[in-house]
Design a protein around this motif. Structure first.
Motif, PDB file in Angstrom:
ATOM      1  N   VAL A 165      -9.770   7.981  11.575  1.00 61.55           N
ATOM      2  CA  VAL A 165      -9.704   7.665  10.150  1.00 61.55           C
ATOM      3  C   VAL A 165      -8.318   7.160   9.773  1.00 61.55           C
ATOM      4  O   VAL A 165      -7.308   7.764  10.139  1.00 61.55           O
ATOM      5  N   VAL A 166      -8.303   6.071   9.029  1.00 61.44           N
ATOM      6  CA  VAL A 166      -7.114   5.600   8.336  1.00 61.44           C
ATOM      7  C   VAL A 166      -7.417   5.800   6.862  1.00 61.44           C
ATOM      8  O   VAL A 166      -8.482   5.395   6.384  1.00 61.44           O
ATOM      9  N   SER A 167      -6.503   6.441   6.139  1.00 64.43           N
ATOM     10  CA  SER A 167      -6.786   6.722   4.731  1.00 64.43           C
ATOM     11  C   SER A 167      -5.936   5.869   3.800  1.00 64.43           C
ATOM     12  O   SER A 167      -4.799   5.512   4.111  1.00 64.43           O
ATOM     13  N   VAL A 168      -6.523   5.548   2.666  1.00 68.14           N
ATOM     14  CA  VAL A 168      -5.849   4.899   1.554  1.00 68.14           C
ATOM     15  C   VAL A 168      -6.074   5.805   0.353  1.00 68.14           C
ATOM     16  O   VAL A 168      -7.214   6.029  -0.046  1.00 68.14           O
ATOM     17  N   VAL A 169      -5.013   6.370  -0.175  1.00 68.92           N
ATOM     18  CA  VAL A 169      -5.099   7.243  -1.353  1.00 68.92           C
ATOM     19  C   VAL A 169      -4.310   6.574  -2.459  1.00 68.92           C
ATOM     20  O   VAL A 169      -3.094   6.439  -2.368  1.00 68.92           O
ATOM     21  N   SER A 170      -5.030   6.128  -3.488  1.00 70.37           N
ATOM     22  CA  SER A 170      -4.370   5.333  -4.516  1.00 70.37           C
ATOM     23  C   SER A 170      -5.256   5.211  -5.736  1.00 70.37           C
ATOM     24  O   SER A 170      -6.473   5.095  -5.616  1.00 70.37           O
ATOM     25  N   ALA A 171      -4.641   5.179  -6.899  1.00 74.07           N
ATOM     26  CA  ALA A 171      -5.371   4.732  -8.083  1.00 74.07           C
ATOM     27  C   ALA A 171      -5.749   3.271  -7.837  1.00 74.07           C
ATOM     28  O   ALA A 171      -5.074   2.556  -7.095  1.00 74.07           O
ATOM     29  N   LYS A 203      -0.529  -0.960  -7.151  1.00 71.87           N
ATOM     30  CA  LYS A 203      -0.666  -0.194  -5.914  1.00 71.87           C
ATOM     31  C   LYS A 203      -1.432  -0.961  -4.825  1.00 71.87           C
ATOM     32  O   LYS A 203      -1.337  -0.636  -3.658  1.00 71.87           O
ATOM     33  N   ARG A 204      -2.209  -1.946  -5.214  1.00 78.34           N
ATOM     34  CA  ARG A 204      -2.891  -2.894  -4.322  1.00 78.34           C
ATOM     35  C   ARG A 204      -3.760  -2.268  -3.231  1.00 78.34           C
ATOM     36  O   ARG A 204      -3.672  -2.644  -2.048  1.00 78.34           O
ATOM     37  N   PRO A 205      -4.676  -1.373  -3.584  1.00 77.48           N
ATOM     38  CA  PRO A 205      -5.588  -0.861  -2.558  1.00 77.48           C
ATOM     39  C   PRO A 205      -6.461  -1.959  -1.975  1.00 77.48           C
ATOM     40  O   PRO A 205      -6.900  -1.861  -0.818  1.00 77.48           O
ATOM     41  N   ASP A 206      -6.703  -3.017  -2.728  1.00 79.32           N
ATOM     42  CA  ASP A 206      -7.480  -4.139  -2.209  1.00 79.32           C
ATOM     43  C   ASP A 206      -6.811  -4.765  -0.998  1.00 79.32           C
ATOM     44  O   ASP A 206      -7.473  -5.113  -0.014  1.00 79.32           O
ATOM     45  N   ARG A 207      -5.493  -4.894  -1.037  1.00 77.31           N
ATOM     46  CA  ARG A 207      -4.765  -5.481   0.095  1.00 77.31           C
ATOM     47  C   ARG A 207      -4.841  -4.573   1.328  1.00 77.31           C
ATOM     48  O   ARG A 207      -4.922  -5.060   2.456  1.00 77.31           O
ATOM     49  N   THR A 258      -9.937   6.856  -4.323  1.00 75.69           N
ATOM     50  CA  THR A 258      -9.395   6.140  -5.468  1.00 75.69           C
ATOM     51  C   THR A 258     -10.033   6.641  -6.752  1.00 75.69           C
ATOM     52  O   THR A 258     -10.815   7.587  -6.743  1.00 75.69           O
ATOM     53  N   THR A 259      -9.697   6.001  -7.822  1.00 77.54           N
ATOM     54  CA  THR A 259     -10.218   6.370  -9.139  1.00 77.54           C
ATOM     55  C   THR A 259     -11.489   5.582  -9.448  1.00 77.54           C
ATOM     56  O   THR A 259     -11.701   4.501  -8.889  1.00 77.54           O
TER      57      THR A 259
END
Length: 182
Positions: A45-51, A56-60, A81-82
């Motif tokens: 697992v690679v995690s992305v924790v972000s609003a 914050k660019r979770p899309d990128r 995410t939110t």
């Protein structure tokens, strides 16, 4: 103002004419629990924790992961995410739809799990602990709580090398990504 880093202090001092004090964030003493995503134990697992925030660019981060991996790689991206977005262009307000639009751009995308519900601190730490690394391609971060929690558990981070997170990771941290201010 109370802010967590010198980076924040300098930014706030430039913007406001009020006293600004650095009070570092604390390390949680909560025991990590099981994250509720239900990712099989044999999957890395690679995690992305972000609003879901344009800054914050979770899309990128999702795009980068989809460029690096396919469904055959035995690795999944876990996006916490939110359910809402902050100042997102394009008129789409449904975060799951935004995530789906990103992954459908790739012919054989890797597995991307996501959750937009409210989690406990134990669940958040459980996701961090479950992760092989955490990923953030933020444009600017004052602290980076998801990265901080992961780092406090010894989980490596791959993150933009600009912002408050550099203070707790260190300027020579190998997971800092080069950036260009525009």
């Amino acid at each position: 103002f109370w802010v967590p880093t010198e980076w924040n202090r300098e930014a706030f001092e430039r913007a406001f004419h009020r006293p600004v004090h650095v009070v570092p964030h604390i390390v949680s003493d909560v025991e990590p629990g099981r994250d509720p995503m239900g990712i099989p134990d044999d999957v890395a697992v690679v995690s992305v924790v972000s609003a879901w925030d344009w800054r914050k660019r979770p899309d990128r981060a999702i795009e980068a992961f989809c460029h690096a991996f396919t469904a055959a790689d035995g690795v999944a991206l876990a996006v916490k995410t939110t359910p809402w977005h902050v100042a997102w262009p394009g008129g789409i307000s449904d975060v799951p739809q935004l995530i789906h639009r990103i992954t459908e751009m790739f012919p054989d995308p890797p597995i991307v799990y996501y959750d937009t519900s409210i989690w406990t601190d134990a669940q958040m730490l459980g996701l961090a602990q479950r992760s092989a690394c955490t990923l953030s391609l933020t444009a600017s971060e004052g602290w980076g709580l998801g990265t901080f929690d992961a780092a406090a558990l010894g989980v490596p981070a791959i993150i933009t090398g600009y912002g408050g997170q550099v203070e707790y990771l260190g300027e020579d941290y190998p997971g800092l990504l080069p950036y260009r201010r525009v």
